[in-house]
Write an enzyme that holds these catalytic residues in place. Structure first.
Site, mmCIF file in Angstrom:
data_model
loop_
_atom_site.group_PDB
_atom_site.id
_atom_site.type_symbol
_atom_site.label_atom_id
_atom_site.label_comp_id
_atom_site.label_asym_id
_atom_site.label_seq_id
_atom_site.Cartn_x
_atom_site.Cartn_y
_atom_site.Cartn_z
ATOM 1 N N THR A 63 53.046 24.045 25.354
ATOM 2 C CA THR A 63 52.053 25.075 25.066
ATOM 3 C C THR A 63 51.299 24.716 23.791
ATOM 4 O O THR A 63 51.472 23.622 23.245
ATOM 5 C CB THR A 63 52.714 26.466 24.991
ATOM 6 O OG1 THR A 63 51.692 27.464 24.938
ATOM 7 C CG2 THR A 63 53.648 26.604 23.800
ATOM 8 N N LYS A 67 49.103 20.460 24.222
ATOM 9 C CA LYS A 67 48.857 20.109 25.628
ATOM 10 C C LYS A 67 48.103 18.788 25.792
ATOM 11 O O LYS A 67 48.187 18.151 26.852
ATOM 12 C CB LYS A 67 48.114 21.243 26.348
ATOM 13 C CG LYS A 67 48.964 22.489 26.480
ATOM 14 C CD LYS A 67 48.343 23.528 27.378
ATOM 15 C CE LYS A 67 49.255 24.745 27.460
ATOM 16 N NZ LYS A 67 48.904 25.647 28.547
#
Length: 276
Positions: A63, A67
């Site tokens: 997250t 990413k």
């Protein structure tokens, strides 16, 4: 004895309910596994990837803000990750290669886009706020739905132009102009971290909007961000990112365990009861 270890990397992670989601499914399907929060700094990514390579970790979700930062440490990207240069699911394949995948697009489509019933869907004008790792997934999903008019705005405009290199058809809007633009759009999508608990929030009020505006906030915890509350008071249709979160987790779980887990009522109640 727990045989398989999974987790999510990012920073901050205090809002994440991913462990609750995956550990529920491990228990339901009798899998000896555990999923935990792994809050790390940027310089620790390589070490985490090596744990996957050496079967110390059997899979991770990724997250904000990592990413894209994980990509240089992977052996290959597949599927939607390759199309978006955004990775949220990592595992080791049968050939011993560390593979990056993207389940965010599936989550966004199932959790939001497929809920919108509009015969002229592609005529919608969309304003996407943010240019982080998940933004590319959101734009890709919108383009898949044949939406032609997409504006993207980010506090750091250079990051928005990086997104435009991948998706040349989008238009970049300066951050200071988003409130004025809001009155001309049909859908506003927040992909920024603005609104997370204990974080910063929008300074804009978005007072002038179309009455049929739809506001989507990728944040799911808290259940209602300040902007969701403000739009609700104006009787604007709003969605949070809870279902996207559940659906992307479902696909990640399936990739790791070769089981398509059920999203049942008990799971939804469990997640909802732990939202702030």
């Amino acid at each position: 004895m727990i045989d398989k270890k999974f987790g999510i990397i990012g920073k901050p992670l205090s809002h994440s309910l991913s462990p609750m989601l995956h550990n529920y499914w491990f228990k339901k399907y009798g899998i000896s596994g555990n999923y935990s929060l792994i809050e790390i700094e940027l310089n620790e990514i390589e070490k985490i990837i090596e744990k996957i390579r050496n079967n110390v970790l059997h899979g991770i979700n990724v997250t904000v803000p990592y990413k894209q930062a994980v990509i240089p440490f992977l052996d290959l990207m597949v599927g939607d990750a390759k199309k978006t240069s955004s990775v949220n699911t990592i595992s080791l394949n049968k050939e011993g290669k560390v593979v990056g995948n993207n389940t965010d697009i599936y989550g966004f489509e199932q959790g939001f886009l497929n809920k919108l019933r509009n015969q002229n869907f592609k005529q919608n004008v969309v304003l996407v706020l943010g240019a982080g790792g998940v933004t590319a997934s959101v734009i890709y999903a919108l383009l898949n739905k044949k939406i032609e008019k997409i504006f993207v705005s980010n506090r750091t405009v250079e990051k928005a132009y990086e997104i435009k290199k991948k998706f040349p058809s989008i238009e970049i809007l300066k951050w200071e102009n988003i409130e004025a633009k809001a009155k001309d759009v049909d859908i506003i999508i927040n992909t920024t971290s603005l609104g997370l608990a204990e974080g910063s929030d929008f300074k804009q009020e978005f007072k002038a909007t179309k009455p049929n505006l739809v506001y989507y906030d990728i944040i799911y915890n808290p259940e209602e961000t300040m902007m969701v509350k403000k739009f609700k008071k104006k009787n604007i249709l709003t969605y949070n990112g809870l279902e996207m979160f559940i659906y992307q987790g479902q696909k990640s779980f399936s990739l790791w365990n070769e089981i398509d887990p059920e999203i049942d009522i008990e799971l939804k109640k469990k997640i909802e009861s732990n939202l702030k």
